[in-house]
Design a protein around this motif. Structure first.
Motif, PDB file in Angstrom:
ATOM      1  N   ARG A 103     -10.696  75.467  43.177  1.00  0.00           N
ATOM      2  CA  ARG A 103     -10.960  74.761  41.930  1.00  0.00           C
ATOM      3  C   ARG A 103      -9.613  74.489  41.265  1.00  0.00           C
ATOM      4  N   ALA A 104      -9.583  73.542  40.348  1.00  0.00           N
ATOM      5  CA  ALA A 104      -8.322  73.117  39.730  1.00  0.00           C
ATOM      6  C   ALA A 104      -7.577  74.281  39.070  1.00  0.00           C
ATOM      7  N   ASP A 105      -8.291  75.166  38.386  1.00  0.00           N
ATOM      8  CA  ASP A 105      -7.606  76.289  37.725  1.00  0.00           C
ATOM      9  C   ASP A 105      -7.038  77.275  38.745  1.00  0.00           C
ATOM     10  N   GLU A 106      -7.732  77.488  39.854  1.00  0.00           N
ATOM     11  CA  GLU A 106      -7.232  78.363  40.921  1.00  0.00           C
ATOM     12  C   GLU A 106      -5.992  77.747  41.560  1.00  0.00           C
ATOM     13  N   TRP A 107      -6.034  76.429  41.775  1.00  0.00           N
ATOM     14  CA  TRP A 107      -4.884  75.723  42.338  1.00  0.00           C
ATOM     15  C   TRP A 107      -3.686  75.812  41.387  1.00  0.00           C
ATOM     16  N   ALA A 108      -3.915  75.602  40.107  1.00  0.00           N
ATOM     17  CA  ALA A 108      -2.825  75.649  39.124  1.00  0.00           C
ATOM     18  C   ALA A 108      -2.161  77.029  39.108  1.00  0.00           C
ATOM     19  N   ALA A 109      -2.967  78.085  39.160  1.00  0.00           N
ATOM     20  CA  ALA A 109      -2.410  79.437  39.187  1.00  0.00           C
ATOM     21  C   ALA A 109      -1.613  79.673  40.469  1.00  0.00           C
ATOM     22  N   PHE A 110      -2.145  79.234  41.591  1.00  0.00           N
ATOM     23  CA  PHE A 110      -1.466  79.375  42.881  1.00  0.00           C
ATOM     24  C   PHE A 110      -0.144  78.606  42.865  1.00  0.00           C
ATOM     25  N   GLU A 111      -0.195  77.376  42.373  1.00  0.00           N
ATOM     26  CA  GLU A 111       1.003  76.539  42.338  1.00  0.00           C
ATOM     27  C   GLU A 111       2.095  77.162  41.465  1.00  0.00           C
ATOM     28  N   SER A 112       1.716  77.756  40.349  1.00  0.00           N
ATOM     29  CA  SER A 112       2.719  78.346  39.446  1.00  0.00           C
ATOM     30  C   SER A 112       3.251  79.684  39.956  1.00  0.00           C
ATOM     31  N   GLN A 113       2.426  80.442  40.688  1.00  0.00           N
ATOM     32  CA  GLN A 113       2.835  81.777  41.143  1.00  0.00           C
ATOM     33  C   GLN A 113       3.445  81.781  42.552  1.00  0.00           C
ATOM     34  N   GLY A 114       3.137  80.768  43.348  1.00  0.00           N
ATOM     35  CA  GLY A 114       3.706  80.676  44.680  1.00  0.00           C
ATOM     36  C   GLY A 114       2.966  81.444  45.757  1.00  0.00           C
ATOM     37  N   GLU A 115       2.038  82.292  45.357  1.00  0.00           N
ATOM     38  CA  GLU A 115       1.167  82.979  46.318  1.00  0.00           C
ATOM     39  C   GLU A 115      -0.089  83.434  45.603  1.00  0.00           C
ATOM     40  N   THR A 116      -1.119  83.734  46.399  1.00  0.00           N
ATOM     41  CA  THR A 116      -2.400  84.123  45.825  1.00  0.00           C
ATOM     42  C   THR A 116      -3.160  85.034  46.786  1.00  0.00           C
ATOM     43  N   LEU A 117      -4.036  85.818  46.220  1.00  0.00           N
ATOM     44  CA  LEU A 117      -4.993  86.588  47.016  1.00  0.00           C
ATOM     45  C   LEU A 117      -6.326  85.850  47.096  1.00  0.00           C
ATOM     46  N   GLY A 118      -6.345  84.627  46.528  1.00  0.00           N
ATOM     47  CA  GLY A 118      -7.509  83.776  46.663  1.00  0.00           C
ATOM     48  C   GLY A 118      -8.360  83.659  45.423  1.00  0.00           C
ATOM     49  N   ALA A 119      -9.491  83.020  45.612  1.00  0.00           N
ATOM     50  CA  ALA A 119     -10.487  82.806  44.569  1.00  0.00           C
ATOM     51  C   ALA A 119     -11.302  84.089  44.380  1.00  0.00           C
ATOM     52  N   PRO A 120     -12.144  84.148  43.361  1.00  0.00           N
ATOM     53  CA  PRO A 120     -12.950  85.356  43.146  1.00  0.00           C
ATOM     54  C   PRO A 120     -13.730  85.812  44.386  1.00  0.00           C
ATOM     55  N   ILE A 121     -14.304  84.892  45.147  1.00  0.00           N
ATOM     56  CA  ILE A 121     -15.052  85.277  46.350  1.00  0.00           C
ATOM     57  C   ILE A 121     -14.130  85.928  47.382  1.00  0.00           C
ATOM     58  N   ASP A 122     -12.898  85.424  47.483  1.00  0.00           N
ATOM     59  CA  ASP A 122     -11.931  86.003  48.412  1.00  0.00           C
ATOM     60  C   ASP A 122     -11.583  87.432  47.993  1.00  0.00           C
ATOM     61  N   LEU A 123     -11.363  87.604  46.700  1.00  0.00           N
ATOM     62  CA  LEU A 123     -11.022  88.934  46.189  1.00  0.00           C
ATOM     63  C   LEU A 123     -12.149  89.929  46.460  1.00  0.00           C
ATOM     64  N   SER A 124     -13.394  89.498  46.256  1.00  0.00           N
ATOM     65  CA  SER A 124     -14.514  90.422  46.467  1.00  0.00           C
ATOM     66  C   SER A 124     -14.749  90.704  47.952  1.00  0.00           C
ATOM     67  N   ASP A 125     -14.458  89.732  48.822  1.00  0.00           N
ATOM     68  CA  ASP A 125     -14.673  89.933  50.259  1.00  0.00           C
ATOM     69  C   ASP A 125     -13.489  90.607  50.950  1.00  0.00           C
ATOM     70  N   GLY A 126     -12.324  90.600  50.312  1.00  0.00           N
ATOM     71  CA  GLY A 126     -11.156  91.267  50.880  1.00  0.00           C
ATOM     72  C   GLY A 126     -10.345  90.424  51.839  1.00  0.00           C
ATOM     73  N   PHE A 127     -10.606  89.113  51.859  1.00  0.00           N
ATOM     74  CA  PHE A 127      -9.828  88.190  52.693  1.00  0.00           C
ATOM     75  C   PHE A 127      -9.960  86.791  52.109  1.00  0.00           C
ATOM     76  N   ILE A 128      -9.050  85.899  52.520  1.00  0.00           N
ATOM     77  CA  ILE A 128      -9.073  84.523  52.041  1.00  0.00           C
ATOM     78  C   ILE A 128      -9.856  83.671  53.043  1.00  0.00           C
ATOM     79  N   HIS A 129     -10.889  83.025  52.533  1.00  0.00           N
ATOM     80  CA  HIS A 129     -11.752  82.170  53.346  1.00  0.00           C
ATOM     81  C   HIS A 129     -11.087  80.826  53.619  1.00  0.00           C
ATOM     82  N   PHE A 130     -11.077  80.415  54.871  1.00  0.00           N
ATOM     83  CA  PHE A 130     -10.653  79.089  55.292  1.00  0.00           C
ATOM     84  C   PHE A 130     -11.794  78.448  56.057  1.00  0.00           C
TER      85      PHE A 130
END
Length: 112
Positions: free
Chosen positions: A8-35
């Motif tokens: 989502r746009a807000d997730e992208w904006a946070a990722f773009e500003s921080q340079g790395e991410t652990l993912g969206a809320p679903i990724d955090l709850s599942d323990g991996f980044i979904h592709f």
């Protein structure tokens, strides 16, 4: 092989500003980044992002993500790529908007 992450746009904006991410809320709850693969991306968008108008589609080369990328059985017994480490902006190949037109997300024509 290219694989895709939808944010989502807000997730992208946070990722773009921080340079790395652990993912969206679903990724955090599942323990991996979904592709998703190119073949899986449209169904992923329809199932998990229905009616979302602010999506961004990110492309990554599966080869550059290393051993932390695992192919695991998921929806429909298909193998999906899951990343078990932070995702880095520097590894991204490109990002494009994923507009919603008449209830269907419009993927780039060159999705491969």
């Amino acid at each position: 092989m290219l694989i895709y992450k939808i944010f989502r746009a807000d997730e992208w904006a946070a990722f773009e500003s921080q340079g790395e991410t652990l993912g969206a809320p679903i990724d955090l709850s599942d323990g991996f980044i979904h592709f998703s693969t190119a073949e899986q991306a449209a169904e992923t968008a329809a199932k998990h992002f229905a009616d979302a108008t602010d999506l961004m589609l990110l492309a990554y080369s599966a080869d550059t993500l290393g051993e932390a990328l695992k192919w695991e059985v998921s929806r429909g017994n298909a193998l999906f790529p899951h990343l078990y480490r932070p995702l880095k902006l520097s590894e991204m190949l490109w990002v494009k908007p994923l507009p919603l037109v008449d209830g269907i997300h419009q993927f780039p024509a060159d999705l491969a």
